[in-house]
Design an enzyme around this catalytic site. Structure first.
Site, PDB file in Angstrom:
ATOM      1  CE  LYS A   1      36.961  42.921  41.332  1.00 25.55           C
ATOM      2  NZ  LYS A   1      36.185  43.485  42.426  1.00 25.55           N
TER       3      LYS A   1
ATOM      4  CE  LYS B   1      33.056  33.165  44.136  1.00 24.74           C
ATOM      5  NZ  LYS B   1      33.515  33.800  45.336  1.00 24.74           N
TER       6      LYS B   1
ATOM      7  CE  LYS C   1      27.177  43.294  40.320  1.00 24.05           C
ATOM      8  NZ  LYS C   1      28.420  43.588  39.634  1.00 24.05           N
TER       9      LYS C   1
END
Ligand code: TRP
Length: 340
Positions: free
Chosen positions: A120, A203, A206
């Site tokens: 992140k 996968k 979001k």
């Protein structure tokens, strides 16, 4: 009523962040449905990790709205507050209280090695990453250890965070005496790995999938049907389940099976000699029906926010019955003064 009392059932615990307007199929078939299943034979604790979502500084009204939407979706998915304790993390102050103690037990380098943190920070850039992102797994350890769960149903991406929780439990026990149970990750049977409809090699997610690659539980039925019909398929024309050579068709078969409960083999046999398009049309209808029902149930819960507030308040009371004595014990053991 319970077939077993809460003291004889193993305890499970999990949380989910309220970061989107709707949970998607990946969340549902990969996790939430297992939460619901675990209620049968576990003393289950489930919560909305709203404090965790502050690592993104969300818009305040959006955060609140998404928190309610998350609770409503968990109820619509079948979380049963008669059997499970459903609560909101920020309403149980013990989470942050224990997290602070764990901050003192976690090494700077240890926290810096968390791959999700590194990913992140890599994506946001250091100037846009805040300290909550860094301490995120420490708060997660507190979330878990406050309840001494046997099982923590989480996805593969949370394995390292769970490992940190185990290490912190062990470290605390070592320094201050036996206090915490070492929680086990619980990768549950029957979990379906749902892939991105537009890129069935990764996968459904979001943060990474395009809007057309994701089916939201609260999607409009017609839109969901359309996404299935425009899903990427594979070369060839035969409907077979082979994730290696036919990731797209296999993903559609997985979704079909996850919703209807039919075995993949049964579905494949039914479509023998037919084309991809036939599968998409049928699955489109199945998916549209599913989201129609789910949306209706969710909206019914959202129509009564006062009732959702009552559900959360009752959940927080039950959670605190477990969590508060743990913090008293921990504060005592680390040497904070007891007060009167
Ligand atoms: N980090 C988890 C996720 O992103 C959410 C979470 C927060 C959680 N606290 C938890 C999951 C405690 C399990 C247990 O999916």
């Amino acid at each position: 009523m319970h077939s077993m009392s809460s003291s004889t059932r193993p305890r499970s615990l999990s949380g989910i962040q309220p970061t989107a307007d709707s949970f998607h199929f990946g969340n549902y078939f990969g996790a939430l449905r297992q939460w619901v299943g675990l209620q049968e034979d576990h003393d289950a604790f489930y919560f909305i990790a709203d404090l965790h979502s502050l690592n993104e500084r969300p818009d305040p009204s959006l955060l609140r709205q998404r928190t309610y939407a998350s609770v409503a979706q968990l109820l619509a998915a079948g979380v049963d507050v008669e059997r499970s304790t459903l609560f909101c993390q920020s309403q149980v102050v013990e989470h942050t209280q224990l997290a602070w103690v764990f901050n003192g037990l976690t090494g700077f380098g240890e926290a810096g090695r968390m791959t999700q943190f590194k990913d992140k920070v890599g994506r946001r850039g250091e100037e846009n990453a805040n300290v909550a992102l860094f301490t995120y797994p420490i708060l997660q350890a507190a979330d878990i250890l406050l309840y001494n769960p046997h099982h923590v149903p989480v996805g593969e991406d949370q394995r390292q965070h769970l490992e940190l929780s185990r290490n912190l439990a062990q470290r605390f026990n070592h320094h201050y005496g036996e206090t915490f149970r070492l929680p086990e990750p619980y990768i549950v049977k029957g979990t379906a790995r749902i892939l991105d409809l537009q890129d069935p090699t990764s996968k459904m997610s979001k943060s990474a999938s395009s809007p057309n690659g994701i089916i939201d539980l609260l999607d409009d039925p017609a839109r969901a049907r359309k996404k299935i019909r425009s899903a990427v398929t594979d070369s060839g024309s035969e409907i077979v389940f082979d994730p290696e050579t036919k990731p797209g068709i296999s993903n559609l078969l997985t979704i079909f099976s996850a919703i209807t409960g039919e075995d993949v083999e049964t579905i494949v046999a039914r479509f023998e000699g037919r084309q991809y398009g036939h599968l998409k049309v049928e699955l489109g209808d199945v998916v549209a029906d599913f989201v129609a029902g789910f949306g209706e149930r969710t909206r019914a819960y959202l129509d009564d926010l006062a009732e959702l507030d009552r559900v959360l308040a009752a959940g927080a009371v039950r959670a605190r019955e477990v969590a508060a004595p743990v913090v008293v014990d921990v504060y005592d053991k680390v040497g904070l003064v007891r007060g009167v």
